[in-house]
Design an enzyme around this catalytic site. Structure first.
Site, PDB file in Angstrom:
ATOM      1  N   GLU A   7       0.953  -1.267   0.018  1.00  0.00           N
ATOM      2  CA  GLU A   7      -0.044  -0.175   0.120  1.00  0.00           C
ATOM      3  C   GLU A   7       0.846   1.274   0.040  1.00  0.00           C
ATOM      4  OE1 GLU A   7      -3.512  -0.201   2.124  1.00  0.00           O
ATOM      5  OE2 GLU A   7      -3.671   1.679   3.022  1.00  0.00           O
ATOM      6  N   ASP A 110      -2.745  -3.035   2.785  1.00  0.00           N
ATOM      7  CA  ASP A 110      -3.034  -3.394   4.091  1.00  0.00           C
ATOM      8  C   ASP A 110      -4.505  -4.098   4.231  1.00  0.00           C
ATOM      9  OD1 ASP A 110      -1.173  -1.480   4.780  1.00  0.00           O
ATOM     10  OD2 ASP A 110      -2.549  -0.141   5.431  1.00  0.00           O
ATOM     11  N   TYR A 320       4.050   3.784  12.011  1.00  0.00           N
ATOM     12  CA  TYR A 320       3.213   4.155  11.055  1.00  0.00           C
ATOM     13  C   TYR A 320       2.335   4.953  11.935  1.00  0.00           C
ATOM     14  CZ  TYR A 320      -0.623   4.017   7.846  1.00  0.00           C
ATOM     15  OH  TYR A 320      -1.773   4.400   7.094  1.00  0.00           O
TER      16      TYR A 320
END
Length: 611
Positions: A7, A110, A320
């Site tokens: 992604e 994801d 993240y």
DNA sequence: GCAAGGTC
């Protein structure tokens, strides 16, 4: 050659590292017979109305119901208006040539609805026909990645997930585009009056809270306070009852057996209760909780915090950021002691980090089942330097929270004294006996400042103490405060919790309104539309916002329930239910809301001047 | 000129 598509670049890099692939190319990494490439989130979006022949904004076009949706490259603002984002175009070209050469495609976007959509939109846009398999992992540790590759799923297993994602996307387009044009056109104001499944309920929340606050009539009430003296240490107790009239309070005040009234031992200690209360450490941060904390501590907007975090993430200082989980798995937890060790020299937190090295770590934030696409935000342990003061502030909140989360409980001693003197009075105080995690920031909780750290003298049941002062307190009930960014984010997260319908409530329980990645931008959109404005820390509706709220507040589009309803149907689609039935309902709703908004705008029109 | 979703 097998092509793996992630992604975002960071994930592709992680997977490539685990495979031992090291050859860095433009837009991909190569090695060990594999190619690792990536998207940047959604590269493609549902094409705008003009691509179906709906030119300009016109009532004749409404409702716009494209027979088949098209995809177009993500746009970016330029001098010539909105144009295809060149970096996206380039990456799509890279992906296309890699797919052309591929023998097999492995999808590593994801593990969720949008991740599936990101890949499928690319795959269909490029008209690719190659077979693909799906990597489905929820953490990106070496073990999880290796394990995931041993258990690749057939790509078609996720067809229904794609269907639900595609429906979500189309429905938002249909309802949002049509309702927006309908209201904007009928208002005749030539400005954009946007509406949408997420932004409109958000606007409604802000407006209804504002009106509730403005229309609040404070109730005045009275209490009686007394001051007692224990061997020179003074403390205050307040009547257990509160009174509607001053006269009623006066009666109680007159009964107080105080010193000036000739009573040497006026207050009788009726009871003393002292009990310890353990306060567990807070959970690690997800994006929302960090945005709330940064708003409270530093006044940063949700958008600012997200952007500062993105900088830190790109400098590889934090993990993240757009995560909705406040937990980590056992695999990540295994690395925590090493991580904590990196902060033993930290200016503010060094002492607590050192302490934690020899302490048993609290595992409240460790729960693999509660890790979704991404785990909670942690520092990476990389050396941080040359941060701007704002970046440093956010970074310290991440580091500090990590230390708090693995720290020990805070133990407080809560004391409650009941005094009898004509009536019952109570005094309460809280003293921290063991700071535990609260030692990290070593601050007083602002909201509880009044009761925190109020220490009461040691008194015994049955004792009589002189009362040195007494007074009537005049107080008033307070309205709920206006929303600020922190309280709005919290409300968006928990939206849907009060829906009556059990099924809809259940469907929304993990989502709320919007997603961690989009909530900051929702607030910015409402500001850009001149629906709301920032006033100090508060979010206040403008006149435009209030009038739009006025015309839509009874409509479904202004309710969080709409999302609940969709989520329930989308979940059914994911488990195999009919897509066409839902699409039909959305079309019907689109027709209805368009009709309503075409009528509604009239009341927003500026009154014509009558000669 | 417009949605909501994702990311650099």
């Amino acid at each position: 050659m097998k092509v793996i598509i992630a992604e975002k670049p960071s994930v592709a890099r992680e997977i490539a590292r685990v495979f031992g692939a090291t050859v860095k190319k433009d837009g991909y990494i190569e090695g060990k017979g594999y190619t690792f490439t990536w998207a940047f989130g959604h590269l493609l979006q549902l094409a705008p109305p003009q691509e179906y022949g709906y030119y300009g904004w016109s009532v004749q076009n409404l409702p716009m119901l494209p027979a088949k949706f098209k995809l177009s490259i993500r746009k970016v603002k330029s001098k010539e208006g909105m144009v295809d984002d060149p970096s996206v175009k380039k990456q799509l070209d890279t992906i296309k040539s890699l797919f052309d050469e591929a023998t097999e495609i492995i999808v590593a976007t994801d593990a969720g609805r949008e991740g599936e959509l990101i890949f499928r939109y690319i795959y269909y846009y490029l008209k690719c026909k190659k077979p693909f398999k799906r990597l489905w992992i929820s953490s990106q540790t070496d073990a999880a990645i290796k394990d995931g590759f041993k258990n690749l799923k057939p790509g078609t297993d996720y067809d229904t997930l794609f269907n639900s994602a595609h429906c979500r996307s189309q429905s938002d387009w249909l309802v949002g585009m049509n309702a927006t044009q309908a209201l904007s056109l009928s208002s005749g104001t030539r400005s954009v009056l946007s509406l949408g499944r997420v932004q409109t309920p958000t606007l409604a929340m802000i407006c209804s809270r504002y009106l509730e606050n403005k229309n609040f009539v404070p109730q005045i009430y009275f209490q009686v306070a007394i001051q007692l003296d224990k061997d020179g240490q003074l403390f205050r107790a307040i009547s257990a009852e509160s009174f509607k009239s001053k006269e009623d309070a006066q009666i109680i005040l007159d009964r107080v057996e105080d010193v000036t009234g000739g009573f040497a031992n006026g207050g009788h200690i009726f009871s003393v209760e002292a009990k310890p209360r353990k306060e567990p450490p807070p959970l690690l941060h997800d994006l929302s909780s960090l945005q709330q904390e940064a708003n409270k501590r530093k006044g940063f907007t949700a958008d600012q915090t997200l952007s500062l975090l993105q900088n830190l993430y790109e400098s590889k200082l934090v993990t993240y950021p757009r995560t909705g989980s406040r937990y980590i798995g056992d695999d990540v937890f295994a690395g925590v002691p090493t991580l904590i060790e990196k902060f033993t020299g930290h200016a503010d937190f060094g002492k607590q980090a050192t302490f934690l090295l020899s302490a048993k770590l609290n595992k409240r934030s460790v729960n693999a089942k509660k890790v979704t696409d991404h785990h909670a935000i942690l520092p990476t342990g990389e050396k941080a330097y040359q941060l701007t003061p704002d970046q440093q502030a956010v970074y310290d909140m991440v580091v500090g929270r990590m230390l708090e989360a693995f720290h020990q409980e805070c133990v407080k001693e809560i004391t409650k004294i009941v005094v009898q003197s004509g009536a019952k009075f109570t005094a309460s105080g809280t003293v921290i006996s063991s700071a535990g995690w609260r030692a990290v920031f070593n601050e007083v909780d602002e909201e509880k400042k009044d009761e925190e750290n109020t220490s009461l003298p040691k008194v015994k049941k049955g004792e009589d103490l002189p009362i040195t002062n007494k007074a009537i307190l005049e107080k008033q009930t307070k309205p709920k405060p206006f929303y600020n960014e922190a309280s709005l984010l919290k409300a968006l997260e928990t939206a849907g919790k009060e829906i009556d319908d059990e099924e809809l409530r259940y469907a929304m329980k993990d989502s709320g309104l919007g997603t961690p990645a989009t909530r900051a931008s929702i607030i910015e959109t409402l500001i850009k539309r001149d629906y709301i404005k920032r006033e100090k820390k508060n979010l206040i509706p403008t006149e435009t916002g209030l009038s739009v709220y006025g015309v839509v507040k009874e409509q479904q589009i202004a309710q969080a329930e709409l999302t609940g309803n969709w989520e329930k149907r989308l979940e059914e689609i994911r488990s195999g239910a009919s897509v066409t039935e839902f699409q039909q309902e959305i079309q019907n709703y689109t027709r209805a809301i368009t009709r309503e908004m075409l009528k509604a705008g009239a009341s927003l029109r500026a009154p014509k001047i009558v000669m």
